[in-house]
Design a protein around this motif. Sequence first.
Motif, PDB file in Angstrom:
ATOM      1  N   HIS A 283      -7.484 -10.312   3.708  1.00  0.00           N
ATOM      2  CA  HIS A 283      -8.162  -9.127   4.216  1.00  0.00           C
ATOM      3  C   HIS A 283      -7.962  -8.043   3.170  1.00  0.00           C
ATOM      4  O   HIS A 283      -6.818  -7.689   2.837  1.00  0.00           O
ATOM      5  N   ALA A 284      -9.054  -7.498   2.638  1.00  0.00           N
ATOM      6  CA  ALA A 284      -8.932  -6.704   1.420  1.00  0.00           C
ATOM      7  C   ALA A 284      -9.865  -5.510   1.396  1.00  0.00           C
ATOM      8  O   ALA A 284     -10.954  -5.517   1.968  1.00  0.00           O
ATOM      9  N   ASP A 285      -9.399  -4.476   0.690  1.00  0.00           N
ATOM     10  CA  ASP A 285     -10.154  -3.267   0.373  1.00  0.00           C
ATOM     11  C   ASP A 285     -10.243  -3.212  -1.144  1.00  0.00           C
ATOM     12  O   ASP A 285      -9.231  -3.391  -1.828  1.00  0.00           O
ATOM     13  N   PRO A 286     -11.418  -2.958  -1.725  1.00  0.00           N
ATOM     14  CA  PRO A 286     -11.546  -3.017  -3.185  1.00  0.00           C
ATOM     15  C   PRO A 286     -10.986  -1.820  -3.930  1.00  0.00           C
ATOM     16  O   PRO A 286     -11.116  -1.753  -5.157  1.00  0.00           O
ATOM     17  N   VAL A 287     -10.348  -0.883  -3.225  1.00  0.00           N
ATOM     18  CA  VAL A 287      -9.706   0.274  -3.870  1.00  0.00           C
ATOM     19  C   VAL A 287      -8.202   0.030  -3.839  1.00  0.00           C
ATOM     20  O   VAL A 287      -7.587   0.065  -2.778  1.00  0.00           O
ATOM     21  N   SER A 288      -7.610  -0.210  -4.979  1.00  0.00           N
ATOM     22  CA  SER A 288      -6.253  -0.756  -5.016  1.00  0.00           C
ATOM     23  C   SER A 288      -5.205   0.187  -4.435  1.00  0.00           C
ATOM     24  O   SER A 288      -4.162  -0.271  -3.965  1.00  0.00           O
ATOM     25  N   ALA A 295      -5.593  -4.829   2.700  1.00  0.00           N
ATOM     26  CA  ALA A 295      -4.762  -4.404   1.576  1.00  0.00           C
ATOM     27  C   ALA A 295      -5.622  -3.970   0.398  1.00  0.00           C
ATOM     28  O   ALA A 295      -6.619  -4.623   0.067  1.00  0.00           O
ATOM     29  N   GLY A 296      -5.232  -2.880  -0.243  1.00  0.00           N
ATOM     30  CA  GLY A 296      -5.905  -2.470  -1.465  1.00  0.00           C
ATOM     31  C   GLY A 296      -5.656  -3.488  -2.569  1.00  0.00           C
ATOM     32  O   GLY A 296      -4.520  -3.883  -2.823  1.00  0.00           O
ATOM     33  N   VAL A 297      -6.725  -3.911  -3.230  1.00  0.00           N
ATOM     34  CA  VAL A 297      -6.618  -4.932  -4.279  1.00  0.00           C
ATOM     35  C   VAL A 297      -7.508  -4.554  -5.451  1.00  0.00           C
ATOM     36  O   VAL A 297      -8.420  -3.734  -5.331  1.00  0.00           O
ATOM     37  N   ASP A 298      -7.255  -5.179  -6.580  1.00  0.00           N
ATOM     38  CA  ASP A 298      -8.188  -5.170  -7.689  1.00  0.00           C
ATOM     39  C   ASP A 298      -9.110  -6.369  -7.492  1.00  0.00           C
ATOM     40  O   ASP A 298      -8.644  -7.515  -7.469  1.00  0.00           O
ATOM     41  N   PRO A 299     -10.423  -6.164  -7.324  1.00  0.00           N
ATOM     42  CA  PRO A 299     -11.308  -7.291  -6.986  1.00  0.00           C
ATOM     43  C   PRO A 299     -11.249  -8.440  -7.977  1.00  0.00           C
ATOM     44  O   PRO A 299     -11.204  -9.612  -7.569  1.00  0.00           O
TER      45      PRO A 299
END
Length: 388
Positions: A283-288, A295-299
């Motif tokens: 489960h991810a958000d593209p803003v790290s 979770a904020g991640v680097d795509p």
Amino acid sequence: MRASAFVYPWDVNGDPAAPDLIAGTGVEQVTLAAAYHSTRALTPRHPRHRVVTAEYAAVLYPPDARWEGRDLRPYEAGDWAPGDAWGEAAAALADAGLEVHTWVVLAHNSRLGAERPHTSVVNAYGDRYPWAPCIAQPATRAYLTGLAAEAAVRPGARGTELESLGWYGLAHLHAHDKTGGVGLGDAGQYLMSLCFCPDCRAGYGGQGLDPDGLAAAVRAALEPVWRGAAPSDGGWAGVEKLLGEASANATRAWRDETARTLQEAAVAAVRDAAPGGFRVLLHADPVSYHCGANAGVDPAHILSVADGVVVPCTGGAGLLTPFAEQDRAGAVLAANLAVVSGMGGRPHALAEDAARARELGATELRLYHAGLASDADLEAVRSGLAER
């Protein structure tokens, strides 16, 4: 597009009609909670109850011997999910023809923070966030990695979806929450989510920052925000404005690296424990620098580590774009759409929302949440999925 519905074990166990009802909506898969945070949930069709109160974060199966002698270990569920609740529900759902994947909540655990306060994020004012384990602490990282592997790879599961595998901060859906009186904005949320536990203080030091000076700078930057005299929005530029560009980027470098390495370790642990063909999604958000369940991640990085991501898309699917731009062949980009109308979902617009998500790169759908939805909502889901 393949669709999966989120489900809790207590939606299924004790209700013989539930598996066929879920399968009848047209989903091919269920994402069944195996480790979950505290919650109070409606069960609008269950023959034995209408409200389930999960009192604390727990695993919904019997944990194995790997935890013996360890201080940080998962809590077993109480009477809301006794025994191997996950296994019982998974078997019933599989018998209805549904592929079962696990749903694993990681760095979100209020009981852990209440019983072991030192594990929690602590802000620049010294306030602890018991719901938010600090992912920089070695013991916590080892606990989360072990939990990811055990909870993800349950018997019969074909894949997993890992939630809260990153920083959690101030933002938190909490009982009788009273934190909205001052508009913090994106930048203020970041500053209020910076951790100052001993491990994070050492991490800031490694980036050339004085931790005491940084905490003082955070407090000073937020003072006009508390007075309502300065807006704190503006995304990352707003953080740099409040904290100073050099300090802001140093904190982000520490936090991004901490989250990335935990994500790598957790996914590797799951793969080591899983059979071939087992899918691992985050489960991810593209803003790290963002915190929370997504979770904020680097795509680019996360799509080189995991098989794909689950992205919040209710109200708009724009967060898919940074992942789709990576053009990773075979990557799963699952658009997560709320379908409970009483919780802001749009079940009657599912076909429209799914089509828009597909245009922006979605390859699959996730529907939140089959157990919480009314009969009318589920009928709308069935109609929407029939239009795929």
